[in-house]
Every structure is written in C-alpha cells, then in structure tokens.
Design a protein around this motif. Sequence first.
Motif, PDB file in Angstrom:
ATOM      1  N   PHE A 188       6.656  12.936   1.735  1.00 29.53           N
ATOM      2  CA  PHE A 188       5.711  11.827   1.564  1.00 29.53           C
ATOM      3  C   PHE A 188       5.353  11.199   2.911  1.00 29.53           C
ATOM      4  O   PHE A 188       4.183  10.870   3.159  1.00 29.53           O
ATOM      5  N   LYS A 189       6.320  11.028   3.774  1.00 26.93           N
ATOM      6  CA  LYS A 189       6.057  10.419   5.083  1.00 26.93           C
ATOM      7  C   LYS A 189       4.985  11.185   5.834  1.00 26.93           C
ATOM      8  O   LYS A 189       4.085  10.591   6.443  1.00 26.93           O
ATOM      9  N   TYR A 246       1.547  10.630   3.927  1.00 24.84           N
ATOM     10  CA  TYR A 246       1.036   9.262   4.132  1.00 24.84           C
ATOM     11  C   TYR A 246       0.500   9.099   5.551  1.00 24.84           C
ATOM     12  O   TYR A 246      -0.544   8.473   5.763  1.00 24.84           O
ATOM     13  N   SER A 247       1.206   9.685   6.486  1.00 24.68           N
ATOM     14  CA  SER A 247       0.775   9.615   7.885  1.00 24.68           C
ATOM     15  C   SER A 247      -0.538  10.372   8.092  1.00 24.68           C
ATOM     16  O   SER A 247      -1.450   9.885   8.775  1.00 24.68           O
ATOM     17  N   ASN A 262       0.814  -1.208   0.000  1.00 21.02           N
ATOM     18  CA  ASN A 262       0.000   0.000   0.000  1.00 21.02           C
ATOM     19  C   ASN A 262       0.857   1.272   0.000  1.00 21.02           C
ATOM     20  O   ASN A 262       0.602   2.227  -0.736  1.00 21.02           O
ATOM     21  N   ILE A 263       1.921   1.266   0.804  1.00 19.04           N
ATOM     22  CA  ILE A 263       2.763   2.445   0.914  1.00 19.04           C
ATOM     23  C   ILE A 263       3.503   2.734  -0.391  1.00 19.04           C
ATOM     24  O   ILE A 263       3.737   3.890  -0.755  1.00 19.04           O
ATOM     25  N   GLY A 287      -3.496   8.549   6.718  1.00 19.38           N
ATOM     26  CA  GLY A 287      -3.726   7.289   7.412  1.00 19.38           C
ATOM     27  C   GLY A 287      -4.274   7.518   8.803  1.00 19.38           C
ATOM     28  O   GLY A 287      -4.366   6.599   9.612  1.00 19.38           O
ATOM     29  N   TRP A 310       0.975   4.368  -2.865  1.00 23.87           N
ATOM     30  CA  TRP A 310       0.753   5.776  -2.567  1.00 23.87           C
ATOM     31  C   TRP A 310       1.998   6.622  -2.819  1.00 23.87           C
ATOM     32  O   TRP A 310       1.906   7.776  -3.253  1.00 23.87           O
ATOM     33  N   LYS A 311       3.179   6.066  -2.551  1.00 22.88           N
ATOM     34  CA  LYS A 311       4.411   6.817  -2.794  1.00 22.88           C
ATOM     35  C   LYS A 311       4.558   7.137  -4.276  1.00 22.88           C
ATOM     36  O   LYS A 311       4.914   8.254  -4.657  1.00 22.88           O
TER      37      LYS A 311
END
Length: 253
Positions: free
Chosen positions: A100-101, A104-105, A72-73, A108, A76-77
């Motif tokens: 990105f981190k 994504y966080s 999944n990551i 989520g 999205w990346k």
Amino acid sequence: MSISARLRCITVDVTGTLIAYKGELGDYYCMAAKSVGLPCPDYKSVHEGFKLAYKDMAKKYPCFGHAAKMPNIVWWKTCVRDSFRRAGYDYDEETFEKVFKRIYSSFGSSAPYTIFPDSQPFLRWVRKKGLTVGIVSNAEYRYKDVILPALGLNQGSEWDFGVFSGLEGVEKPDPRIYELALEKAGNIAPEQVLHIGDSIRKDYMPAKSLGMHALLLDRFKTPDAEEWRKSGAAVVPDLVAAQEWLSSEKFIY
C-alpha cells in the motif's frame, strides 16, 4: 465583443480535461507487489476489484471521508485493501502495508498521470486575457498540493483558485460545488462564468443549472458526444478548439 468583456471567469475540470491517467491501474499495483517480492496480481481482477471497492467507499464515505473526518491515507488504505481482497489477494498486514505504501506514494505523485499538451497554454491564454481561472474537481487534496504542480499546472501561473471535493466536502454533480467556485471567484454572477469539462452529467448539466455557460470536451471520441450535441451542448475535441470557439462568434453571450 472580446472574451474578457463577455466573461470574468473560466472554471475547468481536471481528469479527462487537463490531465489523463497513464497506463493501467494494474501497472501500479503490479510494481507495488513486485517491490516486496510478490508476483503481479491479475490486471483484470484488480481493476474490477478496485471499481467495486472505490464505489463502495465513495458511497459510505463520500468526498474521501470528509464528513467522517477520515484521514485521506486511511480512506485510500481501506479502498486498496478491499480492492485486493475482491480480486482474491488477502495479504498479511505487514505485506499489505508495504504494498500500500508504494501504491499510495505512486498515486500521490505525477507518475500515473500525463498532462495534455494544450492544457498549460490554454490556461495561460485565459489568464492573459484577464480572466480568473478556477479548478473544479472531484479530487483529494494531493491534486492541489502535489499532483497538479508536479505536472506544471501551478496556482498563480495556470490557475487562481481550486475547488476540490476532498477539501470542500461536496462533489460533482452537486451544483453546490459550482456555487463554491462562484464564491471563490469573488461572488460573481453565474452568467459571467464558463465551465469546461468532459462529463455532461458532472460538468455540463450542474453548471448550466446555475446559469453558467458550459462547454464539453470530447478528447477520446466518445460515442456519447453525438447525443451531447443533439441535446444542444457545445462540444469541442480539445482546448485548442476551445480557444478558437471562445474567440469566435460561436460563443453566444
């Protein structure tokens, strides 16, 4: 005849039905950029870039990369990197990783979403009537494990089972996602199930094609709603009205 005698299960869409996005995409991309000392990207460019990048990824690797066994990551990346590049921002790898981190966080967590005030009461009312509640959503696993619980929509108190495209490898409007819902509900007959959603193409039509009942929500007063009604679809403004509809003679078995 009571609702519990007419139906055994109600399935519900998520985004636009139970929850909605809060703010703009650019808000979260801006916060991520500023967190590493960069200026905010242009909102419009990022939004347009994301729409194109998401569409491309969904076509190449549907259901968040399920068939390709793409984590999944990674899905999205790839999508987020392409979004920035299409918007004219080509960050170096180290910078992009940090941005990105943060993105994504954020997505989520419950931060970018808001729950409609009638969602939890409606789901609890349905379950109190003795009906099974299922979630049917074109969403990734974090909706099931993190986002919905963080918004107060918990498996066991608001819903009983979920069918999420990122976990099952099939997505709306493919009727197979509704067939999976029928199986998870205990292999019950389609005519004993009502599906509630906000899209005539993704929710109403595929559910009806299997013989399920269907109800459309028009929370945002879309111009399309009048056409939905003309086509014979039942349309209500929110889940309070859905509860009233289910409790009235308007619901025809």
